[in-house]
Design a protein around this motif. Structure first.
Motif, PDB file in Angstrom:
ATOM      1  N   ILE A   1      -2.615  14.854   6.033  1.00  0.00           N
ATOM      2  CA  ILE A   1      -2.096  16.093   5.460  1.00  0.00           C
ATOM      3  C   ILE A   1      -0.610  16.225   5.810  1.00  0.00           C
ATOM      4  CG2 ILE A   1      -2.244  18.625   5.588  1.00  0.00           C
ATOM      5  CD1 ILE A   1      -5.376  18.033   5.965  1.00  0.00           C
ATOM      6  N   LYS A   2      -0.283  15.901   7.055  1.00  0.00           N
ATOM      7  CA  LYS A   2       1.116  15.942   7.493  1.00  0.00           C
ATOM      8  C   LYS A   2       1.955  14.970   6.661  1.00  0.00           C
ATOM      9  CE  LYS A   2       3.886  15.548  11.612  1.00  0.00           C
ATOM     10  NZ  LYS A   2       3.958  14.851  12.883  1.00  0.00           N
ATOM     11  N   TYR A   3       1.403  13.813   6.415  1.00  0.00           N
ATOM     12  CA  TYR A   3       2.108  12.792   5.614  1.00  0.00           C
ATOM     13  C   TYR A   3       2.404  13.333   4.210  1.00  0.00           C
ATOM     14  CZ  TYR A   3       2.840   8.457   2.992  1.00  0.00           C
ATOM     15  OH  TYR A   3       3.352   7.477   2.183  1.00  0.00           O
ATOM     16  N   TYR A   4       1.390  13.889   3.574  1.00  0.00           N
ATOM     17  CA  TYR A   4       1.574  14.391   2.208  1.00  0.00           C
ATOM     18  C   TYR A   4       2.521  15.580   2.164  1.00  0.00           C
ATOM     19  CZ  TYR A   4      -2.119  11.360   0.450  1.00  0.00           C
ATOM     20  OH  TYR A   4      -2.855  10.277   0.086  1.00  0.00           O
ATOM     21  N   GLU A   5       2.552  16.351   3.265  1.00  0.00           N
ATOM     22  CA  GLU A   5       3.366  17.572   3.246  1.00  0.00           C
ATOM     23  C   GLU A   5       4.793  17.356   3.755  1.00  0.00           C
ATOM     24  OE1 GLU A   5       0.917  20.555   5.134  1.00  0.00           O
ATOM     25  OE2 GLU A   5      -0.336  20.749   3.344  1.00  0.00           O
ATOM     26  N   SER A   6       5.091  16.129   4.235  1.00  0.00           N
ATOM     27  CA  SER A   6       6.449  15.866   4.738  1.00  0.00           C
ATOM     28  C   SER A   6       7.335  15.354   3.615  1.00  0.00           C
ATOM     29  CB  SER A   6       6.434  14.796   5.816  1.00  0.00           C
ATOM     30  OG  SER A   6       5.577  15.144   6.841  1.00  0.00           O
ATOM     31  N   PRO A   7       8.650  15.644   3.709  1.00  0.00           N
ATOM     32  CA  PRO A   7       9.557  15.040   2.736  1.00  0.00           C
ATOM     33  C   PRO A   7       9.520  13.517   2.877  1.00  0.00           C
ATOM     34  CG  PRO A   7      10.740  16.451   4.320  1.00  0.00           C
ATOM     35  CD  PRO A   7       9.304  16.472   4.696  1.00  0.00           C
TER      36      PRO A   7
ATOM     37  N   GLU B   1      11.520  11.106   3.275  1.00  0.00           N
ATOM     38  CA  GLU B   1      12.261  10.373   4.311  1.00  0.00           C
ATOM     39  C   GLU B   1      11.655  10.546   5.709  1.00  0.00           C
ATOM     40  OE1 GLU B   1      13.382  12.751   2.377  1.00  0.00           O
ATOM     41  OE2 GLU B   1      14.273  14.349   3.583  1.00  0.00           O
ATOM     42  N   GLU B   2      10.830  11.588   5.891  1.00  0.00           N
ATOM     43  CA  GLU B   2      10.247  11.802   7.217  1.00  0.00           C
ATOM     44  C   GLU B   2       8.876  11.151   7.364  1.00  0.00           C
ATOM     45  OE1 GLU B   2      10.220  15.986   8.198  1.00  0.00           O
ATOM     46  OE2 GLU B   2      12.344  16.109   7.642  1.00  0.00           O
ATOM     47  N   ARG B   3       8.340  10.618   6.255  1.00  0.00           N
ATOM     48  CA  ARG B   3       6.997  10.054   6.310  1.00  0.00           C
ATOM     49  C   ARG B   3       6.968   8.756   7.101  1.00  0.00           C
ATOM     50  NH1 ARG B   3       4.714  10.880   0.127  1.00  0.00           N
ATOM     51  NH2 ARG B   3       4.676  13.160   0.216  1.00  0.00           N
ATOM     52  N   ALA B   4       5.949   8.600   7.950  1.00  0.00           N
ATOM     53  CA  ALA B   4       5.791   7.342   8.683  1.00  0.00           C
ATOM     54  C   ALA B   4       5.206   6.326   7.701  1.00  0.00           C
ATOM     55  CB  ALA B   4       4.872   7.550   9.876  1.00  0.00           C
ATOM     56  N   SER B   5       6.016   5.331   7.342  1.00  0.00           N
ATOM     57  CA  SER B   5       5.677   4.453   6.217  1.00  0.00           C
ATOM     58  C   SER B   5       4.327   3.740   6.361  1.00  0.00           C
ATOM     59  CB  SER B   5       6.769   3.409   6.037  1.00  0.00           C
ATOM     60  OG  SER B   5       6.887   2.676   7.242  1.00  0.00           O
ATOM     61  N   ALA B   6       3.955   3.405   7.601  1.00  0.00           N
ATOM     62  CA  ALA B   6       2.727   2.630   7.780  1.00  0.00           C
ATOM     63  C   ALA B   6       1.463   3.460   7.530  1.00  0.00           C
ATOM     64  CB  ALA B   6       2.692   2.009   9.172  1.00  0.00           C
ATOM     65  N   THR B   7       1.618   4.781   7.301  1.00  0.00           N
ATOM     66  CA  THR B   7       0.470   5.625   6.976  1.00  0.00           C
ATOM     67  C   THR B   7      -0.002   5.355   5.563  1.00  0.00           C
ATOM     68  OG1 THR B   7       1.534   7.326   8.310  1.00  0.00           O
ATOM     69  CG2 THR B   7      -0.346   8.033   7.013  1.00  0.00           C
ATOM     70  N   ALA B   8       0.944   5.004   4.691  1.00  0.00           N
ATOM     71  CA  ALA B   8       0.654   4.920   3.255  1.00  0.00           C
ATOM     72  C   ALA B   8      -0.334   3.806   2.939  1.00  0.00           C
ATOM     73  CB  ALA B   8       1.944   4.678   2.507  1.00  0.00           C
ATOM     74  N   PHE B   9      -1.063   4.009   1.868  1.00  0.00           N
ATOM     75  CA  PHE B   9      -2.034   3.006   1.449  1.00  0.00           C
ATOM     76  C   PHE B   9      -1.479   2.177   0.302  1.00  0.00           C
ATOM     77  CE2 PHE B   9      -6.188   1.483  -0.137  1.00  0.00           C
ATOM     78  CZ  PHE B   9      -6.703   1.020   1.053  1.00  0.00           C
ATOM     79  N   SER B  10      -0.288   2.527  -0.159  1.00  0.00           N
ATOM     80  CA  SER B  10       0.415   1.824  -1.243  1.00  0.00           C
ATOM     81  C   SER B  10      -0.411   1.652  -2.509  1.00  0.00           C
ATOM     82  CB  SER B  10       0.893   0.419  -0.821  1.00  0.00           C
ATOM     83  OG  SER B  10       1.208   0.364   0.504  1.00  0.00           O
ATOM     84  N   VAL B  11      -0.912   2.762  -3.029  1.00  0.00           N
ATOM     85  CA  VAL B  11      -1.546   2.747  -4.344  1.00  0.00           C
ATOM     86  C   VAL B  11      -0.777   3.737  -5.214  1.00  0.00           C
ATOM     87  CG1 VAL B  11      -3.895   1.971  -3.800  1.00  0.00           C
ATOM     88  CG2 VAL B  11      -3.283   4.359  -3.419  1.00  0.00           C
ATOM     89  N   PRO B  12      -0.819   3.608  -6.533  1.00  0.00           N
ATOM     90  CA  PRO B  12      -0.014   4.497  -7.372  1.00  0.00           C
ATOM     91  C   PRO B  12      -0.437   5.960  -7.271  1.00  0.00           C
ATOM     92  CG  PRO B  12      -1.161   2.810  -8.694  1.00  0.00           C
ATOM     93  CD  PRO B  12      -1.561   2.605  -7.279  1.00  0.00           C
ATOM     94  N   ASP B  13       0.578   6.838  -7.232  1.00  0.00           N
ATOM     95  CA  ASP B  13       0.309   8.280  -7.179  1.00  0.00           C
ATOM     96  C   ASP B  13       0.270   8.828  -8.607  1.00  0.00           C
ATOM     97  OD1 ASP B  13      -0.083  10.845  -6.400  1.00  0.00           O
ATOM     98  OD2 ASP B  13       1.929  11.153  -5.577  1.00  0.00           O
TER      99      ASP B  13
END
Ligand code: FE2
Length: 265
Positions: free
Chosen positions: A156-162, A164-176
């Protein structure tokens, strides 16, 4: 395990995680993400263990399991720059090896050492291995719940952060994109845990996280999810289509049932 043992482990973990701090901003963000995650999982596991009437000795053991559950993440990240086990290494197994390598648990009785090592090793397995002894299974259930509760917070924190502040390794790298998969909806509707293998879009990923509510072993864990408003936050980040709304109703009913059961006990 004594309170002194726990204090020693906490300070070892603080030093160990600090040794992975980096001057690179992105790396540091990802390392700190796991340090904070560990702190939250420790807090969650203590709440779940106490809320489920475990003894104070068991609560301390549970906290040690939480403290070490992701100890493999630091080496995993430094080597592969990702937290995705599928494309790097099994971080639970790696963590259990690090605990042995570091001779860290020697001050504990043999059965407690085994309990911590096995719980760390299997905390991230898709299902709890049925062959393990009952006491290890209890701690595996505790750590898996405590971990999952905090993963809700992290995402939730990841989705709600701008961006540039997102910790990149959280992402699952699928299309939004606005799409989501039928198999994800059917998991939510049938009260089944969805698999990573079926994730095609970010919405699938969010639906998969929601399906974890069905995998909570303790009612106290469901209560923590509600207390943090995590279920609602994820639901609100999904497209409010008819299909999603009707699946989510099943999920909400399930949550109410679990909390009602808690009141009765
Ligand atoms: Fe983990």
């Amino acid at each position: 395990m004594t309170q002194d043992d726990l204090t020693y482990f906490r300070s070892w973990f603080a030093d160990y995680s600090r040794s992975y701090y980096s001057a690179d901003k992105e790396d540091q963000k990802n390392i700190l993400l796991k340090v904070e995650h560990t702190e939250h999982v420790c807090r969650n596991i203590v709440a779940i263990a106490r809320g489920s009437s475990l003894s104070e000795d068991q609560v301390r053991l549970a906290e040690a399991v939480a403290l070490f559950h992701d100890v493999g993440r630091f080496r995993q990240y430094m080597k592969y720059k990702t937290f995705r086990d599928a494309v790097s290494i099994n971080h639970g197994l790696l963590g259990s090896k690090i605990l042995i390598e570091e001779n860290l648990l020697q001050r504990l009785p043999g059965d407690e050492q085994q309990l911590i090592i096995q719980a760390v090793k299997f905390h991230n397995a898709f299902a709890i291995p049925a062959m393990l002894p009952g006491d290890i299974i209890l701690f595996l259930k505790l750590i898996r719940d405590a971990d999952k509760v905090d993963i809700f917070r992290v995402f939730i924190k990841y989705y709600e952060s701008p961006q540039e502040e997102r910790a990149s390794a959280t992402a699952f790298s699928v299309p939004d994109t606005p799409e989501y998969s039928a198999v994800m909806i059917s998991c939510i509707k049938n009260r089944k845990v969805a698999s990573y293998a079926n994730i095609r879009t970010e919405n699938d990923f969010k639906l998969m996280k929601l399906s974890w509510v069905y995998d909570m072993h303790f009612n106290e864990s469901v209560r923590l999810l509600v207390e943090g408003d995590y279920v609602n936050s994820i639901i609100n980040k999904l497209p409010q289509t008819r299909e999603i709304c009707s699946a989510v109703t099943v999920l909400r009913d399930y949550v109410s049932e679990r909390l009602k059961n808690e009141e009765q006990t």
